[in-house]
Design a protein around this motif. Structure first.
Motif, PDB file in Angstrom:
ATOM      1  N   VAL A 243       0.922  -1.225  -0.017  1.00  0.00           N
ATOM      2  CA  VAL A 243       0.208   0.150  -0.043  1.00  0.00           C
ATOM      3  C   VAL A 243       0.746   1.212  -0.035  1.00  0.00           C
ATOM      4  CG1 VAL A 243      -1.644   1.464   1.508  1.00  0.00           C
ATOM      5  CG2 VAL A 243      -2.035  -1.066   0.906  1.00  0.00           C
ATOM      6  N   LYS A 244       1.984   1.220   0.885  1.00  0.00           N
ATOM      7  CA  LYS A 244       2.725   2.542   0.872  1.00  0.00           C
ATOM      8  C   LYS A 244       3.493   2.544  -0.406  1.00  0.00           C
ATOM      9  CE  LYS A 244       5.269   1.137   4.550  1.00  0.00           C
ATOM     10  NZ  LYS A 244       6.219   1.272   5.615  1.00  0.00           N
ATOM     11  N   PHE A 246       2.304   1.770  -3.300  1.00  0.00           N
ATOM     12  CA  PHE A 246       1.319   2.035  -4.510  1.00  0.00           C
ATOM     13  C   PHE A 246       1.385   3.531  -5.160  1.00  0.00           C
ATOM     14  CE2 PHE A 246      -3.024   2.548  -6.445  1.00  0.00           C
ATOM     15  CZ  PHE A 246      -2.969   1.785  -7.092  1.00  0.00           C
ATOM     16  N   ASP A 247       0.823   3.616  -6.431  1.00  0.00           N
ATOM     17  CA  ASP A 247       1.098   4.752  -7.089  1.00  0.00           C
ATOM     18  C   ASP A 247      -0.171   5.657  -7.085  1.00  0.00           C
ATOM     19  OD1 ASP A 247       1.830   6.653  -8.957  1.00  0.00           O
ATOM     20  OD2 ASP A 247       1.610   5.383 -10.712  1.00  0.00           O
ATOM     21  N   PHE A 248      -0.272   6.234  -5.552  1.00  0.00           N
ATOM     22  CA  PHE A 248      -1.434   6.998  -5.347  1.00  0.00           C
ATOM     23  C   PHE A 248      -1.439   8.235  -6.291  1.00  0.00           C
ATOM     24  CE2 PHE A 248      -1.024   4.633  -1.497  1.00  0.00           C
ATOM     25  CZ  PHE A 248      -2.329   4.134  -1.618  1.00  0.00           C
ATOM     26  N   PHE A 251      -2.921   7.259  -9.778  1.00  0.00           N
ATOM     27  CA  PHE A 251      -3.974   6.780  -9.417  1.00  0.00           C
ATOM     28  C   PHE A 251      -5.107   7.883  -9.493  1.00  0.00           C
ATOM     29  CE2 PHE A 251      -7.681   6.514  -6.573  1.00  0.00           C
ATOM     30  CZ  PHE A 251      -8.466   5.411  -6.855  1.00  0.00           C
ATOM     31  N   ILE A 252      -4.455   9.175  -8.741  1.00  0.00           N
ATOM     32  CA  ILE A 252      -5.412  10.421  -8.552  1.00  0.00           C
ATOM     33  C   ILE A 252      -5.488  10.907 -10.076  1.00  0.00           C
ATOM     34  CG2 ILE A 252      -5.628  12.572  -7.776  1.00  0.00           C
ATOM     35  CD1 ILE A 252      -4.673  11.515  -5.253  1.00  0.00           C
ATOM     36  N   LEU A 306       0.854   2.314 -11.609  1.00  0.00           N
ATOM     37  CA  LEU A 306      -0.661   1.876 -11.809  1.00  0.00           C
ATOM     38  C   LEU A 306      -0.686   1.278 -13.156  1.00  0.00           C
ATOM     39  CD1 LEU A 306      -3.708   2.004 -11.132  1.00  0.00           C
ATOM     40  CD2 LEU A 306      -3.498   4.058 -12.162  1.00  0.00           C
TER      41      LEU A 306
END
Length: 592
Positions: A243-244, A246-248, A251-252, A306
């Motif tokens: 989770v840390k 992950f490509d947030f 994603f946004i 992502l």
């Protein structure tokens, strides 16, 4: 501790031995197998067969949740509306589906698939319940939002089925799943209008049926689908670490940008004028965000991207996913425009008209099934795509010959042309998960293909509707008023007559006689036919590009091996389903 990449299959070569995860304690979990190393009865085990049924119910729920309601949106609005926002029923489904497929594919590659697909069917079930009991349009819009999100998992059956069967049988496995879509994707308008004409609950039965389908699907996923868990795939990484990493940001940018851009496209010319601030601002902001996403993925090098950019370095994969997207865009032209043409030119009978409207969907499904069954036997998938694309380009472009008097010719061209669109779709979608070099990324690859397909189809649909609207705005004023005035209708009554063509009521129009009505209706239909012909001609622009791309698609005969990319496991202990049944059988024999 050493961890090998799960499910890796080298480009252009067969894998001769299972791919495993190895650990310092000499423990190993096999994630990929050759069929010769699988236990006897694996492919007839209740878990494998139950998963195949779950996949069939998934495509039925994914397409049926909207395909049954789509022909009835006007009826639904008249019953629990009227509400001008009812157009959002269609918009929210396509928008959520477009952004969801990449997310489902990538996230399930990283975290495991089981609960994504269980949750998808449950979410669809909840959405259908909300729509079935809806008392107003906003409730249907809300329910359809859940149905669209759920369809992101349900229509991702391609990589679920693909990774569970030997590479050589992936086309056939998809054909099996496509059979389940016949009552919905193939015969949706006929089934929908049958509910309206022959049941007391009317359109609500579309959702009642989907409640049953999604409920059964959720049960099948829960009891039978046991793919490798997160722990089995990632013994060196915890969920929190994943989770840390992950490509947030990606994603946004991706979710927000694509959603806003497609929303602007869908609004244009319908909900808002093309030159309105709503449309222009959403198109610009969405496009800039999508560009920023590509730059971020390319230059920032996130640990768990992502959308891995290396996938796009494969020209064959690029050509394949764009080809199926353009093929789908041609399908949307006929699935949206042809039903309007049926009721506008050929019949006012709802039962007969709904049956004619099924031609597009039914023939595409038949092409998907037949193409999947015969693809491996024929071989040379590239040339299958070239021939099929050539066929539907010419045949569906030929529908531009449509007039009010050649219905049989139009139907004949549609039947064969749509059949070949389905053939391309069946082969191309399966190939999007076959041509990649690393089968551990099959969900990501097929998810991206689904998103690209939805995005291009949305653009194409917008273009088709705009062309039809603009052409009707030119052909009807040019053809209908002169015909009416020459027939004796006062010029002051012409506008009322044209408006009556949309309402179906000619009462109270000054100077109108049965003879003038007949002449006016014929002129209106001829003007409409001219507009429809322009739309069908415009599809050649999309299918022509698809034809060029088909020559860049690869053959995958060398990949038709007996390798199974992923096997079903029960729980988290890594024991293959089928092996347990075999052990039980041997234990029973020894006891005897």
């Amino acid at each position: 501790m050493v961890s090998e990449k799960p499910g890796h299959i080298g480009h252009g070569s067969a894998v001769e031995s299972p791919v495993v995860h190895k650990f310092s304690s000499d423990e190993e979990i096999v994630l990929s197998h050759d069929t010769s190393s699988l236990p006897p009865g694996y492919f007839t085990s209740t878990y494998f067969l139950g998963t195949m049924v779950a996949s069939g119910l998934a495509i039925a729920g994914g397409v049926g949740g909207f395909a049954l309601a789509a022909p009835l949106l006007g009826i639904i609005n008249a019953d629990i509306g009227p509400d001008p926002n009812y157009v959002w029923i269609g918009l929210v489904y396509t928008l959520t589906l477009a952004i969801g497929q990449t997310l489902v594919g990538r996230l399930s590659d990283l975290f495991g698939r089981r609960w994504f697909f269980i949750s998808g069917s449950i979410l669809a079930l909840i959405g259908c319940i909300i729509c079935a009991v809806a008392t107003n349009i906003p409730m249907v819009i809300g329910g359809t939002t859940l149905i669209g999100l759920a369809a992101s998992t349900q229509l991702s059956f391609t990589f679920v089925v693909g990774e569970l069967v030997p590479m050589e049988y992936r086309f056939m496995a998809n054909a099996f799943v496509y059979v389940w879509s016949i009552p919905f994707s193939g015969l949706g308008p006929l089934v929908a209008y049958a509910f309206v004409l022959h049941t007391k609950a009317g359109w609500r039965w579309c959702y009642y049926l989907m409640i049953i389908v999604n409920g059964l699907g959720a049960l099948c996923w829960y009891f039978f689908y046991h793919p490798p868990t997160f722990y089995m795939k990632n013994r060196t990484t915890t969920r929190w670490e994943m989770v840390k990493n992950f490509d947030f940001v990606g994603f946004i940018l991706f979710s927000g940008g694509l959603l806003i851009f497609l929303m602007g496209l869908s609004w244009g010319g319908g909900v808002h004028p093309w030159n309105s601030a709503h449309v222009i601002s959403t198109l610009v902001v969405g496009f800039v965000a999508c560009v920023a996403f590509v730059l971020w993925e390319t230059m920032a090098n996130p640990k768990e991207p992502l959308m891995p950019m290396h996938l796009f370095k494969d020209i064959g994969w690029d050509a394949t996913i764009i080809l199926i997207s353009l093929g789908a865009s041609v399908y949307y032209a006929f699935s949206i425009i042809f039903p309007q043409m049926v009721f506008g030119l050929y019949t006012e009978d709802k039962a007969y008209g709904s049956a004619l409207s099924c031609i597009v969907g039914a023939c595409i499904v038949m092409g998907q099934i037949v193409g999947g069954l015969l693809s491996k036997w024929i071989g040379k998938q590239k040339w299958q795509l070239v021939v099929s694309t050539t066929a539907f380009t010419g045949l569906l472009g030929g529908v531009a010959c449509a007039t009010t008097d050649n219905k049989d010719t139009v139907i004949g061209l549609l039947i064969v042309g749509c059949f070949f669109v389905g053939w391309v779709e069946s082969i191309g979608l399966a190939m999007s998960g076959i041509v990649i070099k690393d089968q551990s990324e099959i969900g990501t690859a097929v998810g991206i293909a689904g998103t690209v397909r939805s995005a291009i189809s949305t653009v194409a649909s917008t273009i088709y509707v705009a062309i039809l609207t603009n052409r009707l705005g030119a052909t009807i004023p040019a053809q209908v008023p002169p015909a009416l005035i020459n027939a004796g209708l006062p010029a002051s009554s012409v506008a009322s007559f044209i408006e009556a063509m949309t309402t179906g009521s000619f009462e109270g129009i000054k100077g109108l006689t049965p003879q003038i009505t007949e002449i006016g209706v014929a002129a209106y239909k001829n003007a409409s036919a001219m507009a429809y012909r322009t739309v069908f001609l415009s599809t050649i622009a999309f299918s022509g590009v698809a034809l060029v791309l088909s020559f860049f698609c690869p053959n995958v005969d060398d990949k038709m091996t007996s390798m199974v990319a992923t096997v079903l496991h029960k729980g988290g202990n890594g024991e293959i389903e089928g092996a347990r049944e075999e052990k039980t059988r041997h234990a029973h024999v020894e006891d005897v």
